[in-house]
Scaffold this motif. Structure first.
Motif, PDB file in Angstrom:
ATOM      1  N   PHE A 148       9.703   2.730   9.296  1.00 14.29           N
ATOM      2  CA  PHE A 148      10.058   3.878   8.137  1.00 14.29           C
ATOM      3  C   PHE A 148       9.410   5.021   8.365  1.00 14.29           C
ATOM      4  O   PHE A 148       8.333   5.101   8.719  1.00 14.29           O
TER       5      PHE A 148
ATOM      6  N   ASN B  15       6.676  -2.829   9.811  1.00 14.68           N
ATOM      7  CA  ASN B  15       6.581  -1.391   9.643  1.00 14.68           C
ATOM      8  C   ASN B  15       5.619  -0.605  10.424  1.00 14.68           C
ATOM      9  O   ASN B  15       5.430   0.536  10.530  1.00 14.68           O
TER      10      ASN B  15
ATOM     11  N   LYS C 118      -1.540  -8.614  11.709  1.00 13.51           N
ATOM     12  CA  LYS C 118      -0.209  -8.408  11.656  1.00 13.51           C
ATOM     13  C   LYS C 118       0.453  -9.943  12.369  1.00 13.51           C
ATOM     14  O   LYS C 118       1.235 -10.510  11.574  1.00 13.51           O
TER      15      LYS C 118
ATOM     16  N   GLY D  22       0.871  -1.283   0.000  1.00 16.16           N
ATOM     17  CA  GLY D  22      -0.143   0.137  -0.168  1.00 16.16           C
ATOM     18  C   GLY D  22       0.932   1.038  -0.048  1.00 16.16           C
ATOM     19  O   GLY D  22       2.035   1.282  -0.482  1.00 16.16           O
ATOM     20  N   PHE D  23       0.494   2.067   0.828  1.00 15.63           N
ATOM     21  CA  PHE D  23       1.210   3.510   0.768  1.00 15.63           C
ATOM     22  C   PHE D  23       2.549   3.263   1.121  1.00 15.63           C
ATOM     23  O   PHE D  23       3.527   3.839   0.350  1.00 15.63           O
ATOM     24  N   LEU D  24       2.734   2.957   2.302  1.00 15.78           N
ATOM     25  CA  LEU D  24       4.305   2.690   2.812  1.00 15.78           C
ATOM     26  C   LEU D  24       5.021   1.535   2.456  1.00 15.78           C
ATOM     27  O   LEU D  24       6.038   1.721   1.962  1.00 15.78           O
TER      28      LEU D  24
ATOM     29  N   ALA E  58       3.957  -4.680   5.774  1.00 20.57           N
ATOM     30  CA  ALA E  58       3.261  -3.351   5.795  1.00 20.57           C
ATOM     31  C   ALA E  58       1.891  -3.510   5.723  1.00 20.57           C
ATOM     32  O   ALA E  58       1.592  -2.632   4.681  1.00 20.57           O
TER      33      ALA E  58
ATOM     34  N   GLU F  56      -2.830  -1.456  10.135  1.00 23.48           N
ATOM     35  CA  GLU F  56      -2.315  -1.458  11.502  1.00 23.48           C
ATOM     36  C   GLU F  56      -3.116  -2.205  12.543  1.00 23.48           C
ATOM     37  O   GLU F  56      -3.991  -1.571  13.136  1.00 23.48           O
TER      38      GLU F  56
ATOM     39  N   ASP G 257       0.617  -8.382  -2.217  1.00 20.45           N
ATOM     40  CA  ASP G 257      -0.500  -7.658  -1.441  1.00 20.45           C
ATOM     41  C   ASP G 257      -1.868  -8.404  -1.963  1.00 20.45           C
ATOM     42  O   ASP G 257      -2.002  -8.915  -3.163  1.00 20.45           O
TER      43      ASP G 257
ATOM     44  N   SER H 295       3.453   1.481  12.760  1.00 16.13           N
ATOM     45  CA  SER H 295       3.736   2.723  13.519  1.00 16.13           C
ATOM     46  C   SER H 295       3.534   2.600  14.991  1.00 16.13           C
ATOM     47  O   SER H 295       4.014   3.459  15.793  1.00 16.13           O
TER      48      SER H 295
HETATM   49  N1  LIG Z   1       0.893   5.900   6.180  1.00 15.70           N
HETATM   50  C1  LIG Z   1       2.071   6.245   6.764  1.00 15.70           C
HETATM   51  O1  LIG Z   1       2.489   7.383   6.916  1.00 15.70           O
HETATM   52  C2  LIG Z   1       2.895   5.092   7.700  1.00 15.70           C
HETATM   53  C3  LIG Z   1       4.170   5.639   8.342  1.00 15.70           C
HETATM   54  C4  LIG Z   1       5.048   4.647   9.009  1.00 15.70           C
HETATM   55  C5  LIG Z   1       4.264   3.615   9.268  1.00 15.70           C
HETATM   56  N2  LIG Z   1       3.088   3.127   8.786  1.00 15.70           N
HETATM   57  C6  LIG Z   1       2.638   1.691   8.990  1.00 15.70           C
HETATM   58  O2  LIG Z   1       2.599   1.025   7.947  1.00 15.70           O
HETATM   59  C7  LIG Z   1       1.693   0.214   7.879  1.00 15.70           C
HETATM   60  C8  LIG Z   1       0.749   0.187   6.635  1.00 15.70           C
HETATM   61  O3  LIG Z   1       0.290   1.326   6.360  1.00 15.70           O
HETATM   62  P1  LIG Z   1       0.016   2.008   5.151  1.00 15.70           P
HETATM   63  O4  LIG Z   1      -0.253   3.454   5.352  1.00 15.70           O
HETATM   64  O5  LIG Z   1       0.817   1.993   3.876  1.00 15.70           O
HETATM   65  O6  LIG Z   1      -1.663   1.387   4.705  1.00 15.70           O
HETATM   66  P2  LIG Z   1      -2.245   1.263   3.516  1.00 15.70           P
HETATM   67  O7  LIG Z   1      -3.646   0.804   3.885  1.00 15.70           O
HETATM   68  O8  LIG Z   1      -1.876   2.129   2.511  1.00 15.70           O
HETATM   69  O9  LIG Z   1      -1.603  -0.373   2.926  1.00 15.70           O
HETATM   70  C9  LIG Z   1      -1.922  -1.633   3.364  1.00 15.70           C
HETATM   71  C10 LIG Z   1      -1.758  -2.536   2.281  1.00 15.70           C
HETATM   72  O10 LIG Z   1      -1.680  -4.018   2.855  1.00 15.70           O
HETATM   73  C11 LIG Z   1      -2.300  -4.786   1.961  1.00 15.70           C
HETATM   74  N3  LIG Z   1      -3.219  -5.870   2.942  1.00 15.70           N
HETATM   75  C12 LIG Z   1      -4.260  -5.838   3.703  1.00 15.70           C
HETATM   76  N4  LIG Z   1      -4.344  -7.204   3.943  1.00 15.70           N
HETATM   77  C13 LIG Z   1      -3.340  -7.744   3.591  1.00 15.70           C
HETATM   78  C14 LIG Z   1      -2.909  -9.203   3.560  1.00 15.70           C
HETATM   79  N5  LIG Z   1      -3.733 -10.114   4.393  1.00 15.70           N
HETATM   80  N6  LIG Z   1      -1.833  -9.685   3.111  1.00 15.70           N
HETATM   81  C15 LIG Z   1      -1.235  -8.785   2.181  1.00 15.70           C
HETATM   82  N7  LIG Z   1      -1.515  -7.399   1.903  1.00 15.70           N
HETATM   83  C16 LIG Z   1      -2.624  -6.974   2.704  1.00 15.70           C
HETATM   84  C17 LIG Z   1      -3.674  -3.705   1.416  1.00 15.70           C
HETATM   85  O11 LIG Z   1      -4.506  -4.075   0.282  1.00 15.70           O
HETATM   86  C18 LIG Z   1      -3.077  -2.492   1.097  1.00 15.70           C
HETATM   87  O12 LIG Z   1      -2.252  -2.204  -0.088  1.00 15.70           O
HETATM   88  C19 LIG Z   1       0.704   0.301   9.050  1.00 15.70           C
HETATM   89  O13 LIG Z   1       1.461  -0.550  10.091  1.00 15.70           O
HETATM   90  C20 LIG Z   1       1.107   1.665   9.565  1.00 15.70           C
HETATM   91  O14 LIG Z   1       0.897   1.793  10.767  1.00 15.70           O
HETATM   92  C21 LIG Z   1       2.373   4.064   7.951  1.00 15.70           C
END
Ligand SMILES: NC(=O)c1ccc[n+]([C@@H]2O[C@H](COP(=O)([O-])OP(=O)(O)OC[C@H]3O[C@@H](n4cnc5c(N)ncnc54)[C@H](O)[C@@H]3O)[C@@H](O)[C@H]2O)c1
Length: 273
Positions: A132, A108, A88, A14-16, A80, A83, A35, A110
């Motif tokens: 990160f 990863n 997880k 996803g995003f991270l 990632a 949350e 994913d 938060s």
């Molecule tokens: N967004 C931020 O600024 C940021 C910063 C640091 C850390 N984080 C942490 O990174 C992690 C992800 O956050 P994000 O913002 O990228 O979320 P996000 O929703 O953008 O991405 C999560 C991804 O995980 C996928 N997913 C869901 N269930 C799954 C599974 N069973 N198997 C495989 N993939 C699966 C989703 O399809 C999605 O693409 C979280 O733990 C968050 O705390 C986020």
């Protein structure tokens, strides 16, 4: 001694997950993604491949249809996914069963320490928090052990971070918010108090910060850029963790979020855009 890190798998693109992948692309690692929602990922992976080729960097970049395929030859797996503790744990357990025995599994997350996830795996000596920061050009990553993580694995994690040109922020003792987020929380908290109490204007606070630190943006400008909904949720998570009323974010901030004044993304927050 465990093997060298050559193949890195990212579970949850996803995003991270994508940003972490982009960062690692600049080095000679093989990168594998998985994913549950593959939309747009082939295109993304092809773009990373082209980038590697253009820069003359070796190591393939692939997207896989199954988690087991994505981790089967991994040396390091970075999870990632959203949350949620149960999710997880489920992912860590699957990885533990499918990845080679020497592989390191990192989250990863938060806010969830890996010590709360480690019960899901057999290899409790090979788990890490690798947190990160966004934006990704912030060259620092928090690194924290679980309760049984070995020193060798911790050192290996640090070496990996240095190799991808990020500074490891070593957390000596489990800590909510890790290192920098905790510092940023304190700054945000008091800036919000100054604003809510009417002690000084946001412009004055921002100017003071910019003069003192030499940074281009003040705390209120940064909060607007991050998104006030995100700021509110994060501050609420600190409040829930500590239970200290002093950590509760101001009601006025909540009302701004409810009115849809979320900062830069809605063109109105502390400032108008
Ligand atoms: N967004 C931020 O600024 C940021 C910063 C640091 C850390 N984080 C942490 O990174 C992690 C992800 O956050 P994000 O913002 O990228 O979320 P996000 O929703 O953008 O991405 C999560 C991804 O995980 C996928 N997913 C869901 N269930 C799954 C599974 N069973 N198997 C495989 N993939 C699966 C989703 O399809 C999605 O693409 C979280 O733990 C968050 O705390 C986020």
């Amino acid at each position: 001694m465990v093997n060298e890190i050559k193949t890195v798998s990212i579970i949850g693109a996803g995003f991270l997950g994508k940003l972490i992948g982009e960062k690692i692309t600049l080095k000679n690692y093989t990168i594998r993604f998985f994913d549950v929602n593959p939309e747009g990922l082939n295109k993304f992976v092809r773009r990373l491949e082209r980038k590697k080729k253009r820069l003359g960097i070796s190591g393939e970049v692939t997207f896989h249809e199954s988690l087991s395929e994505a981790v089967k030859d991994a040396d390091l797996i970075i999870e990632a996914v959203p949350e949620k503790l149960d999710l997880k744990k489920e992912i860590f357990s699957q990885i533990d069963k499918e990845a080679p025995p020497h592989a390191i599994i990192a989250t990863n997350s938060s806010s969830i320490p890996v010590s709360k996830i480690e019960s899901a795996v057999e290899r409790k000596d090979k788990v890490l928090n690798l947190h990160f920061y966004h934006p990704m050009n912030t060259p620092m990553v928090d690194i924290q052990k679980g309760t049984k993580t070995s020193d060798t694995i911790f050192e290996k994690g640090k070496k990996f971070l240095e190799d991808i040109e990020t500074t490891p922020l070593v957390v000596n003792k489990e800590c909510f918010g890790f290192v920098f987020n905790r510092i940023w929380h304190v700054v945000k908290k008091d800036c919000l108090k100054i604003w809510e109490g009417g002690y000084a204007d946001i412009e004055t606070v921002d100017i003071a910060w910019k003069i003192f630190t030499g940074m281009g943006l003040g705390p209120f400008q940064l909060m607007d850029a991050i998104g006030l909904d995100v700021v509110y949720d994060v501050e609420m998570s600190y409040y829930k963790e500590s239970g200290n009323p002093d950590d509760e974010p101001p009601q006025t901030l909540k009302e701004m979020v409810e009115r849809g004044e979320l900062g830069l993304k809605t063109r109105k927050g502390f400032y108008k855009y």
